[in-house]
Design a protein around this motif. Sequence first.
Motif: not given
Length: 255
Positions: A112-121
């Motif tokens: 979930a944290d990785e997906r949140r970072e990818y969306v932010a990117i």
Amino acid sequence: MPFKLGGSTRSARDHREAEVVEFEDRPPQIGPLAMEQRLWPRTMPEPDEVDRLFSQVFALVGEAIAGATHALLAGDRDAAKELVKRDEVVDKLIGQISTTVQQQLVHGETTADERREYVAILRMLPDMERNGDLAEHIARRAARGLGAEMSARSRGLVERMGEVATTIWRETGDAFAERSAEAASFIDDLDDEMDDLHVTLTAELVAGTMPLPVAIELAMVARFFERFGDHAVNLARRMATLVVGGPEPVSAGPD
């Protein structure tokens, strides 16, 4: 009880066995979804690949804004033309980042944290691309020989705007690399100086010390520097939001 099929008499069990044989003899049917899935690479790119590409973009845009400022003031038209061409490399790298991140989101095994970072990117990419474009716009003015027509005071102001823009971008790149939320405040302060320089240069243009066509082009250059700072601030705020949470920052708006 016999089961009738097509005029013949067969048991239900015989009918089921015949269906199994017929199914096994048929080649497997591949639907559009299955065919589409095979187009994606079986090996997902490493998450570090995104950071590597981001570092390349930050380096290229940083060189572009510093180089465009120097070319404008030094009257180096050849260097300016080379910087204009290099903007295509920035656009391609940003396209690679977008593709890599989308592959990870759709097909990668992510937390979930990785997906949140990818969306932010993905939300950061437009600001990255716009700053590359703004540096290219300044280089285009340099390629036309604008620097030779500038007043001494305007040259000093543009030189300082280039220094501030270069510092802002370096600090923004460091904030991304370190996933730092504290840098946003410092970048805000630098952007305040950029805004003040923009106002001062605009007043110099209004004073009528340069021919009108030169003043109009230089007003555009001043605007490009000012917007460069705004996009950097937006990137730093998005990074701060990613690290500590909170509402998404508003868009930097049209240039």
